[in-house]
Design an enzyme around this catalytic site. Structure first.
Site, PDB file in Angstrom:
ATOM      1  N   LYS A 120       4.619   1.708   2.639  1.00  0.00           N
ATOM      2  CA  LYS A 120       5.722   1.179   1.832  1.00  0.00           C
ATOM      3  C   LYS A 120       6.366   2.251   0.939  1.00  0.00           C
ATOM      4  O   LYS A 120       5.808   3.338   0.748  1.00  0.00           O
ATOM      5  CB  LYS A 120       5.196   0.011   0.988  1.00  0.00           C
ATOM      6  CG  LYS A 120       4.749  -1.197   1.826  1.00  0.00           C
ATOM      7  CD  LYS A 120       4.333  -2.363   0.923  1.00  0.00           C
ATOM      8  CE  LYS A 120       3.896  -3.564   1.737  1.00  0.00           C
ATOM      9  NZ  LYS A 120       3.548  -4.726   0.863  1.00  0.00           N
ATOM     10  N   TYR A 157      10.117 -10.433   5.954  1.00  0.00           N
ATOM     11  CA  TYR A 157       9.393 -11.203   4.945  1.00  0.00           C
ATOM     12  C   TYR A 157       9.911 -12.636   4.809  1.00  0.00           C
ATOM     13  O   TYR A 157       9.709 -13.271   3.774  1.00  0.00           O
ATOM     14  CB  TYR A 157       9.433 -10.478   3.604  1.00  0.00           C
ATOM     15  CG  TYR A 157       8.384  -9.382   3.495  1.00  0.00           C
ATOM     16  CD1 TYR A 157       7.027  -9.666   3.631  1.00  0.00           C
ATOM     17  CD2 TYR A 157       8.751  -8.062   3.246  1.00  0.00           C
ATOM     18  CE1 TYR A 157       6.061  -8.673   3.528  1.00  0.00           C
ATOM     19  CE2 TYR A 157       7.792  -7.057   3.133  1.00  0.00           C
ATOM     20  CZ  TYR A 157       6.445  -7.373   3.276  1.00  0.00           C
ATOM     21  OH  TYR A 157       5.488  -6.392   3.162  1.00  0.00           O
ATOM     22  N   ASN A 180       2.363  -2.123  -3.333  1.00  0.00           N
ATOM     23  CA  ASN A 180       0.967  -1.970  -2.944  1.00  0.00           C
ATOM     24  C   ASN A 180       0.759  -1.115  -1.683  1.00  0.00           C
ATOM     25  O   ASN A 180      -0.204  -1.298  -0.950  1.00  0.00           O
ATOM     26  CB  ASN A 180       0.290  -3.341  -2.836  1.00  0.00           C
ATOM     27  CG  ASN A 180       0.952  -4.236  -1.812  1.00  0.00           C
ATOM     28  OD1 ASN A 180       1.896  -3.813  -1.145  1.00  0.00           O
ATOM     29  ND2 ASN A 180       0.474  -5.452  -1.672  1.00  0.00           N
ATOM     30  N   HIS A 199       1.487  -2.429   4.337  1.00  0.00           N
ATOM     31  CA  HIS A 199       1.479  -3.760   4.949  1.00  0.00           C
ATOM     32  C   HIS A 199       0.641  -3.688   6.207  1.00  0.00           C
ATOM     33  O   HIS A 199       0.662  -2.690   6.915  1.00  0.00           O
ATOM     34  CB  HIS A 199       2.896  -4.190   5.348  1.00  0.00           C
ATOM     35  CG  HIS A 199       2.890  -5.315   6.360  1.00  0.00           C
ATOM     36  ND1 HIS A 199       2.732  -6.621   6.002  1.00  0.00           N
ATOM     37  CD2 HIS A 199       2.932  -5.304   7.716  1.00  0.00           C
ATOM     38  CE1 HIS A 199       2.696  -7.373   7.103  1.00  0.00           C
ATOM     39  NE2 HIS A 199       2.822  -6.596   8.159  1.00  0.00           N
ATOM     40  N   GLU A 218       5.753  -8.709  14.832  1.00  0.00           N
ATOM     41  CA  GLU A 218       6.185  -7.632  13.937  1.00  0.00           C
ATOM     42  C   GLU A 218       6.399  -6.322  14.698  1.00  0.00           C
ATOM     43  O   GLU A 218       7.380  -5.606  14.445  1.00  0.00           O
ATOM     44  CB  GLU A 218       5.153  -7.453  12.823  1.00  0.00           C
ATOM     45  CG  GLU A 218       5.121  -8.655  11.866  1.00  0.00           C
ATOM     46  CD  GLU A 218       3.990  -8.625  10.853  1.00  0.00           C
ATOM     47  OE1 GLU A 218       3.883  -9.583  10.069  1.00  0.00           O
ATOM     48  OE2 GLU A 218       3.208  -7.653  10.845  1.00  0.00           O
TER      49      GLU A 218
HETATM   50  P1  ATP Z   1       1.468  -7.584   3.366  1.00  0.00           P
HETATM   51  O1  ATP Z   1       2.036  -8.845   4.010  1.00  0.00           O
HETATM   52  O2  ATP Z   1       2.510  -6.707   2.753  1.00  0.00           O
HETATM   53  O3  ATP Z   1       0.532  -6.863   4.285  1.00  0.00           O
HETATM   54  P2  ATP Z   1      -0.483  -9.204   2.048  1.00  0.00           P
HETATM   55  O4  ATP Z   1      -0.607  -9.911   3.356  1.00  0.00           O
HETATM   56  O5  ATP Z   1      -1.732  -8.642   1.418  1.00  0.00           O
HETATM   57  O6  ATP Z   1       0.545  -8.009   2.140  1.00  0.00           O
HETATM   58  P3  ATP Z   1       1.254 -11.339   1.210  1.00  0.00           P
HETATM   59  O7  ATP Z   1       0.742 -12.527   0.482  1.00  0.00           O
HETATM   60  O8  ATP Z   1       1.629 -11.477   2.647  1.00  0.00           O
HETATM   61  O9  ATP Z   1       0.213 -10.148   0.993  1.00  0.00           O
HETATM   62  O10 ATP Z   1       2.519 -10.810   0.398  1.00  0.00           O
HETATM   63  C1  ATP Z   1       3.425  -9.923   1.002  1.00  0.00           C
HETATM   64  C2  ATP Z   1       3.839  -8.869   0.008  1.00  0.00           C
HETATM   65  O11 ATP Z   1       4.590  -9.480  -1.041  1.00  0.00           O
HETATM   66  C3  ATP Z   1       2.690  -8.165  -0.717  1.00  0.00           C
HETATM   67  O12 ATP Z   1       2.134  -7.105   0.007  1.00  0.00           O
HETATM   68  C4  ATP Z   1       3.383  -7.661  -1.952  1.00  0.00           C
HETATM   69  O13 ATP Z   1       4.137  -6.488  -1.681  1.00  0.00           O
HETATM   70  C5  ATP Z   1       4.350  -8.801  -2.252  1.00  0.00           C
HETATM   71  N1  ATP Z   1       3.742  -9.742  -3.208  1.00  0.00           N
HETATM   72  C6  ATP Z   1       2.774 -10.639  -2.947  1.00  0.00           C
HETATM   73  N2  ATP Z   1       2.443 -11.337  -4.053  1.00  0.00           N
HETATM   74  C7  ATP Z   1       3.246 -10.857  -5.046  1.00  0.00           C
HETATM   75  C8  ATP Z   1       3.402 -11.140  -6.436  1.00  0.00           C
HETATM   76  N3  ATP Z   1       2.671 -12.066  -7.029  1.00  0.00           N
HETATM   77  N4  ATP Z   1       4.328 -10.423  -7.112  1.00  0.00           N
HETATM   78  C9  ATP Z   1       5.083  -9.497  -6.520  1.00  0.00           C
HETATM   79  N5  ATP Z   1       4.992  -9.178  -5.219  1.00  0.00           N
HETATM   80  C10 ATP Z   1       4.085  -9.832  -4.491  1.00  0.00           C
HETATM   81 MG    MG Z   2       1.059 -10.647   4.467  1.00  0.00          MG
END
Ligand code: ATP
Ligand code: MG
Length: 139
Positions: A10, A50, A113, A116, A127
């Site tokens: 990212k 997303y 973070n 992904h 994806e």
């Molecule tokens: P990713 O899908 O990016 O691999 P993940 O599966 O661990 O991460 P998801 O719940 O799918 O987490 O959320 C997708 C992304 O949205 C997260 O990686 C983060 O960048 C963002 N995100 C998730 N929760 C929050 C939050 N509470 N505040 C801000 N951004 C968030």
């Molecule tokens: Mg996710």
């Protein structure tokens, strides 16, 4: 079973020049990078990618973040690659991520973070197809 999963390095990580360090963690975990491209994600691409989070309060911020700097899209291959990469990434919130995981090592916050990874084999296929054709993937 040998699987393929989809990964994104990212903007927070590319901005800090951490592509190589993230890739080292991936490779040390036994996953093989079988396709990789550095791109600038368009707003349309980020919104589609997303879409499942469209109703979440952080959706706008997330799309803005993902388009704010280059990302590196990747296909990773290996034994149980989907679950394995989720382990290697660590928890979404870096404060909860286990030692040695990419997010523990490098993530800045729950939003920014660093990586992904697909959450299922089905989503991995969807994806991967958004960013790569079969000819791009050299296993
Ligand atoms: P990713 O899908 O990016 O691999 P993940 O599966 O661990 O991460 P998801 O719940 O799918 O987490 O959320 C997708 C992304 O949205 C997260 O990686 C983060 O960048 C963002 N995100 C998730 N929760 C929050 C939050 N509470 N505040 C801000 N951004 C968030
Ligand atoms: Mg996710």
């Amino acid at each position: 079973m040998t699987e393929r999963t989809f990964s994104i390095i990212k903007p927070d990580a590319t901005r800090r020049n951490l592509t190589g360090k993230v890739n080292a963690v991936i490779e040390d975990a036994g996953l093989r990078i079988v396709a990789q491209r550095r791109i600038r994600m368009s707003e349309a691409q980020a919104k589609t990618f997303y879409e499942v989070h469209a109703e979440r309060p952080f959706y706008g911020e997330l799309v803005e973040f993902m388009t704010s700097a280059p990302v590196v899209v990747q296909v990773l291959e290996g034994e149980n690659a989907v679950a394995r990469y989720r382990e290697v990434m660590g928890a979404t919130n870096p404060a909860q991520a286990a030692d040695g995981t990419i997010r523990k090592l490098y993530a800045e916050s729950v939003g920014e973070n660093s990586v992904h990874g697909s959450d299922s084999l089905e989503n991995a296929r969807i994806e991967i197809a958004q960013f790569f054709t079969d000819a791009d993937i050299v296993g």
